[in-house]
Design an enzyme around this catalytic site. Structure first.
Site, short mmCIF file in Angstrom:
data_model
loop_
_atom_site.label_atom_id
_atom_site.label_comp_id
_atom_site.label_asym_id
_atom_site.label_seq_id
_atom_site.Cartn_x
_atom_site.Cartn_y
_atom_site.Cartn_z
N GLU A 1 -4.53 -5.37 7.29
CA GLU A 1 -4.48 -4.80 6.39
C GLU A 1 -3.76 -3.42 7.26
O GLU A 1 -3.07 -3.04 6.92
CB GLU A 1 -5.30 -4.37 5.14
CG GLU A 1 -5.27 -5.23 3.77
CD GLU A 1 -4.01 -5.98 3.02
OE1 GLU A 1 -2.97 -4.81 2.99
OE2 GLU A 1 -3.90 -6.69 2.35
N TYR B 1 -5.09 2.71 -0.54
CA TYR B 1 -4.95 0.96 -1.01
C TYR B 1 -5.33 0.26 0.28
O TYR B 1 -6.64 -0.71 -0.20
CB TYR B 1 -3.40 0.97 -0.13
CG TYR B 1 -3.27 -0.39 -0.09
CD1 TYR B 1 -2.56 -1.17 -0.74
CD2 TYR B 1 -3.00 -0.72 1.31
CE1 TYR B 1 -1.88 -2.33 -0.66
CE2 TYR B 1 -2.32 -1.70 1.83
CZ TYR B 1 -1.82 -2.75 0.85
OH TYR B 1 -1.64 -3.92 0.55
N ASP C 1 0.68 0.07 -2.61
CA ASP C 1 0.82 0.98 -2.06
C ASP C 1 2.84 0.43 -2.37
O ASP C 1 3.32 0.51 -3.45
CB ASP C 1 0.83 -0.06 -1.01
CG ASP C 1 1.68 -1.40 -1.04
OD1 ASP C 1 2.17 -2.28 -2.01
OD2 ASP C 1 1.60 -2.43 -0.09
#
Length: 357
Positions: free
Chosen positions: A36, A119, A137
């Protein structure tokens, strides 16, 4: 909207159509976290080889926590936005020391880690731990603005809260991992920024923008400010032994702690570029160099500015005292140091020029 039907259509599509990506092989929270962070502002295709290589070097929280920063930056070299990996290592060290190497599974603890915003926290908690937390996001905001007909400007930070609330209402509590990943996948493959593939969309019947015919008008997003142009002159300076002078950038600011070649920002008088570079070198190292011809130009775009670099070959005679921030290295040794992309391009340009000379 029939929420259960929406969840089933979305998750069913993801279960059968999801891309085979290396971070989806298991639900290891550390791997999800690394992926991520890498995927922020970087395309999936670009990230895959970096992810595999990074995990080869640092397969666990412990290995990354104990790694030398220079090696970590080298493994990240070329991905850009280097503050991401520095924050990641800082946070991983905290996980190693404070949580015995286990990535926290509570929203408050994971959100307190450096570089872990709402996020990233939501992505790790939902994908790795199966908690029904939103992971919102730009991709997800685009998808939901169309499905739910939300006209909020997604460029405004305040809009995120509305989208997070929307996800809390819609998210599957049985399979939050697939639900969040499916929203991301939908945005990446089908509900794209321009020309969304509505006829292939698994949740088209739930999409209010499609039914209203306004899918191309959403999301609302104000334009960013224009990038600032910066003119630079940089030189590959070699000594009598053919060793190249490299220096480390400051610990804070743009491209912090990465290596570069001597560089100076230019005044508007481009005729004096070579002179200004020579003066900069003399000022810094008390040696008068010879700056030879320009060997090319490199343009590099950051999110907020654009570098136009005029590249020179140069030489100097005399000793320079090496320090941890200033090194003289051979062409083979230089490969061990982490350089930002524009300087990697410079080196390549120089080696090609030298070969042709």
């Amino acid at each position: 909207m029939d929420i259960k039907s929406f969840q089933d259509d979305l998750i069913g599509w993801f279960a059968s159509e999801q891309r085979d990506l290396p971070w989806r092989k298991d639900k290891d929270p550390y791997k999800v976290w690394v992926s991520e962070i890498m995927l922020q502002q970087t395309r999936v295709d670009t990230v895959i080889p970096y992810f595999n290589r990074f995990l080869d070097h640092f397969p666990t929280v412990e290995t990354l926590a104990n790694a030398d920063e220079e090696k970590v930056l080298k493994a990240w070299e070329g991905l850009g936005y280097y503050s991401r990996v520095r924050n990641l290592q800082t946070a991983v060290r905290e996980v190693h020391e404070k949580y015995s190497g286990k990535v926290p599974d509570s929203p408050s603890e994971i959100s307190s880690l450096k570089g872990v915003g709402p996020y990233t926290a939501g992505a790790i908690l939902s994908i790795a731990y199966g908690l029904p937390e939103p992971a919102v996001d730009g991709n997800v905001m685009r998808v939901l603005s169309r499905i739910l007909l939300i006209w909020d400007d997604i460029a405004k930070p305040s809009s995120r809260k509305n989208f997070e609330e929307a996800v809390r209402e819609l998210i599957s509590h049985e399979n939050p991992s697939f639900f969040n990943q499916a929203l991301m996948e939908l945005g990446a493959l089908i509900c794209t920024p321009t020309s969304p593939s509505c006829l292939l969309c698994p949740v088209r019947e739930h999409c209010q923008a499609f039914h209203a015919g306004v899918q191309s008008e959403l999301p609302v997003k104000t334009k960013k400010k224009k990038q600032r142009n910066v003119q630079l002159a940089a030189g590959i300076f070699t000594n009598d032994e053919g060793k190249i002078l490299i220096r480390k950038r400051p610990e804070t600011g743009l491209l912090a702690n990465l290596w570069e070649f001597p560089t100076v920002e230019q005044s508007l008088d481009f005729q004096r570029q070579r002179d200004q570079l020579a003066e900069h070198f003399e000022e810094q190292y008390e040696i008068t160099p010879k700056v030879h011809e320009s060997i090319g130009q490199i343009d590099h775009v950051f999110s907020h500015l654009k570098w136009n670099i005029q590249v020179y070959s140069a030489s100097f005679t005399g000793g320079i005292k090496e320090t941890p921030q200033l090194r003289l290295v051979s062409e083979n040794e230089i490969e061990e140091f982490a350089f930002p992309v524009p300087y990697q391009k410079m080196l390549k340009q120089y080696l090609e020029y030298k070969k042709a000379d």
